[in-house]
Scaffold this active site. Structure first.
Site, short mmCIF file in Angstrom:
data_model
loop_
_atom_site.label_atom_id
_atom_site.label_comp_id
_atom_site.label_asym_id
_atom_site.label_seq_id
_atom_site.Cartn_x
_atom_site.Cartn_y
_atom_site.Cartn_z
N HIS A 210 0.87 -1.37 0.06
CA HIS A 210 0.05 0.09 0.03
C HIS A 210 0.92 1.23 -0.02
CE1 HIS A 210 -3.50 -2.57 1.02
NE2 HIS A 210 -2.93 -2.98 1.81
O1 RIB Z 1 -4.67 0.19 4.87
C1 RIB Z 1 -3.33 0.23 4.55
C2 RIB Z 1 -2.66 1.37 5.31
O2 RIB Z 1 -2.79 0.94 6.71
C3 RIB Z 1 -0.94 1.22 5.23
O3 RIB Z 1 -0.57 2.74 5.53
C4 RIB Z 1 -0.49 0.31 6.35
O4 RIB Z 1 0.72 0.53 6.81
C5 RIB Z 1 -1.64 0.64 7.69
O5 RIB Z 1 -0.92 1.74 8.10
#
Ligand code: RIB
Ligand code: CA
Length: 313
Positions: free
Chosen positions: A236
């Protein structure tokens, strides 16, 4: 050269995003790394940031910020990142310095002292960034854009409707989206396409010290992703950094985005006004697709650079 600050909650994908940002010294000048309570407590994510910056032999200043959200209670994600917040690799022994100044003030000082515009990269809940913009509005004229991982236009991961970073602190997210600053939003629509496959993860094994840490991070993250129904692993947070390195990796649409802050089923929902004549002007470039192979290549290239860099030290 783009000058950036990175606010994060390491976090497996935060760690990989830090690695790629710090590897690309020809394109990115990382002025500061700051931490926010999110994936795990502030103490744990700050310890993880110290480990990663120490591993990379970095000299980037590190400051810790808010323990938790502006209004709601902190909800960590041990199910995704483990009890340490970065389970998998055995990282220790890096007594990387942490500034005594709170991250919000540290960000203000860093941004105001830079002679060039600064890009804010936000990889966790937006609490620090919201406080920065509200407490020190003078920074806004020194920020050229915010590249954030958060939200999702048609689904969530913390709930059916809300993505974790936004869900944890929806009030902060509302403040950031309403700030008037240009936003690039790497939401789940694109980040869940930015996957590294299990074979690609295995290919990192034995390639070098940093690659090995990335391998161990991704093996844990891959296992924890299985419980969410993923076979491969969406990286992500790396999307918010990769966009700054090569925007052609992505496809995006401009929309007006806002956030539901009410407690209830829609808490943290990021919604767009997709009507032909939206009520408000667009405030974000919402990324919706990525060239996955080239995205993963950027990670592999960065890891090779870092392996070579620290092997020579
Ligand atoms: O939904 C994904 C996010 O949530 C990313 O930033 C992961 O590190 C968590 O913080
Ligand atoms: Ca994160």
């Amino acid at each position: 050269m783009r000058h950036i600050v990175i606010d994060c909650d390491p976090g497996h994908d935060d760690a990989l995003a830090l690695m790629v940002a710090l590897a690309n010294t020809d394109a990115l000048s990382v002025l500061a790394v700051t931490t926010i309570g999110g994936n795990q407590t502030l103490a744990k994510v700050t310890a993880n940031a110290r480990h990663i910056l120490g591993l990379l032999r970095s000299d980037v200043p590190l400051a810790s910020g808010q323990e938790g959200p502006l209004v709601k209670a902190l909800r960590c994600a041990p199910e995704a990142h483990g009890d340490s917040g970065m389970d998998g690799p055995a990282l220790s022994g890096y007594d990387y310095p942490v500034a005594s100044t709170n991250a919000v003030v540290f960000l203000r000082d860093t941004i105001m002292s830079c002679s060039e515009p600064v890009t804010v990269v936000a990889l966790g809940p937006l609490t620090n960034i919201a406080l920065l913009l509200r407490t020190f509005p003078e920074v806004k004229s020194h920020i050229d854009m915010i590249s954030l991982m958060g939200g999702g236009i048609d689904h969530g991961n913390s709930t059916a409707l809300a993505e974790f970073n936004i869900y944890v602190d929806p009030e902060a997210a509302h403040i950031v989206y309403a700030s008037g600053l240009p936003i690039v939003m790497a939401g789940l629509d694109v980040t869940e396409r930015a996957q590294i496959t299990t074979d690609e993860i295995e290919s990192l094994h034995g390639c070098g010290q940093v690659s090995e840490v990335a391998y161990e991070l991704l093996r844990f993250y891959n296992e924890s992703g299985h419980q969410l129904g993923f076979v491969n692993s969406p990286i992500h947070d790396l999307c918010a950094v990769a966009y700054l390195l090569d925007s052609t990796l992505f496809v995006g649409e401009r929309h007006h985005v806002d956030v539901v802050t009410d407690e209830g089923a829609a808490r943290g929902l990021t919604f767009v006004d997709a009507r032909p004549k939206p009520a408000s002007p667009d405030n974000a470039l919402v990324l919706i697709d990525v060239d996955r192979a080239r995205f993963v290549d950027r990670l592999r290239e960065a890891l090779t650079v870092l392996d070579t860099r620290i092997a020579g030290q």
